[in-house]
Scaffold this motif. Structure first.
Motif, PDB file in Angstrom:
ATOM      1  N   THR A 188     -23.562 -50.702  57.569  1.00 58.37           N
ATOM      2  CA  THR A 188     -23.165 -49.354  57.962  1.00 58.37           C
ATOM      3  C   THR A 188     -23.939 -48.895  59.185  1.00 58.37           C
ATOM      4  N   TRP A 215     -24.045 -39.261  58.015  1.00 60.46           N
ATOM      5  CA  TRP A 215     -22.802 -38.834  57.373  1.00 60.46           C
ATOM      6  C   TRP A 215     -22.212 -39.960  56.538  1.00 60.46           C
ATOM      7  N   SER A 216     -22.222 -41.184  57.085  1.00 58.58           N
ATOM      8  CA  SER A 216     -21.628 -42.328  56.383  1.00 58.58           C
ATOM      9  C   SER A 216     -22.359 -42.624  55.083  1.00 58.58           C
ATOM     10  N   LEU A 218     -24.219 -40.543  53.279  1.00 56.27           N
ATOM     11  CA  LEU A 218     -23.996 -39.473  52.317  1.00 56.27           C
ATOM     12  C   LEU A 218     -22.606 -39.597  51.692  1.00 56.27           C
ATOM     13  N   TRP A 219     -21.608 -39.932  52.493  1.00 52.23           N
ATOM     14  CA  TRP A 219     -20.253 -40.088  51.992  1.00 52.23           C
ATOM     15  C   TRP A 219     -20.148 -41.276  51.040  1.00 52.23           C
ATOM     16  N   LYS A 220     -20.790 -42.383  51.412  1.00 50.18           N
ATOM     17  CA  LYS A 220     -20.726 -43.578  50.585  1.00 50.18           C
ATOM     18  C   LYS A 220     -21.470 -43.373  49.271  1.00 50.18           C
ATOM     19  N   LYS A 221     -22.546 -42.583  49.330  1.00 52.57           N
ATOM     20  CA  LYS A 221     -23.279 -42.301  48.095  1.00 52.57           C
ATOM     21  C   LYS A 221     -22.381 -41.555  47.114  1.00 52.57           C
ATOM     22  N   LYS A 222     -21.653 -40.569  47.616  1.00 54.64           N
ATOM     23  CA  LYS A 222     -20.750 -39.812  46.747  1.00 54.64           C
ATOM     24  C   LYS A 222     -19.604 -40.685  46.257  1.00 54.64           C
ATOM     25  N   PHE A 223     -19.164 -41.608  47.119  1.00 54.50           N
ATOM     26  CA  PHE A 223     -18.009 -42.446  46.777  1.00 54.50           C
ATOM     27  C   PHE A 223     -18.351 -43.505  45.744  1.00 54.50           C
TER      28      PHE A 223
END
Length: 231
Positions: A188, A215-216, A218-223
């Protein structure tokens, strides 16, 4: 009490001294090779004490003055310290006057020790953490000073010496790559950096790359975190 804390802290910090020695020498050499007085790198190591950012600051000091760019770049390079601080709020909360220096001197290596190591029985925890912080700070300042004085009197071609920090981060990247569970984050970071480089060019890509990486992740953590484990 203080002597016991110092004796307990010293063995944990000696391996860090070896690493700081070579990086600090390189930084001192770099500053003097760029025409700065020996007192500049020493003062910066005492007051700023942010290894990677100090290397970056060399080019900032030699380029057109842009306070907003310097602010944003410093924030992005050292953004990880926000999370370090949150993790240490409870541990440093009762340290009294020592808390202010513990906060100021919390580099990566100091955080690693103070976050994970419990001092031996009979050793005051706050003084132990204080001496861990102080010793690491001392190692960095001393290494920088040695490099600056040697650079002022020993002259040789220093071309490429600033690559030392890049080499350090390459080693950290390879360490992540060897751990299968960490490869996703490594890819990433690399992908975001390449994308920002293509779009913004080599002189302006760092801040956009750091924003995109943050941003990536944080987004991947949520995903990737199962819904039942999400807050």
């Amino acid at each position: 009490m203080k002597r016991k804390a110092l004796q307990a802290a010293l063995p944990y910090t000696l391996p860090i001294f070896i690493g700081f020695l070579f990086i600090g020498l390189s930084y001192g050499f770099l500053m003097t090779s760029k025409g700065f007085s020996v007192f500049y790198p020493i003062a910066m190591s005492i007051v700023i004490y942010a290894g990677a950012m100090q290397f970056v600051a060399v080019s900032l000091l030699l380029s057109t003055f842009s306070p907003l760019y310097a602010l944003l770049l410093t924030l992005m390079v050292n953004a990880r310290h926000l999370f370090y601080g949150i993790a240490m709020l409870e541990k440093y909360g009762g340290a009294g006057w020592k808390k202010w220096y513990l906060i100021f001197g919390m580099c990566d290596e100091t955080f690693s020790i103070n976050c994970t190591v419990e001092p031996p029985a009979g050793v005051d925890t706050d003084w132990f953490r204080f001496f861990v912080t102080g010793l690491n700070h001392l190692y960095w300042v001393a290494s920088t000073a040695l490099g600056a004085f040697l650079g002022a009197y020993v002259h040789f071609d220093t071309t490429g010496i600033e690559f030392v920090m890049t080499a350090l981060f390459v080693v950290l990247f390879l360490g992540q790559w060897e751990r299968r569970e960490a490869r996703r984050s490594a890819v990433t970071g690399l992908g975001c950096a390449l994308l920002a480089l293509v779009i913004f060019g080599s002189s302006q890509f760092i801040i956009p790359a750091m924003i995109l990486i943050t941003w990536s992740l944080l987004w991947k953590k949520k995903f990737y975190i199962p819904k039942e484990e999400q807050p």
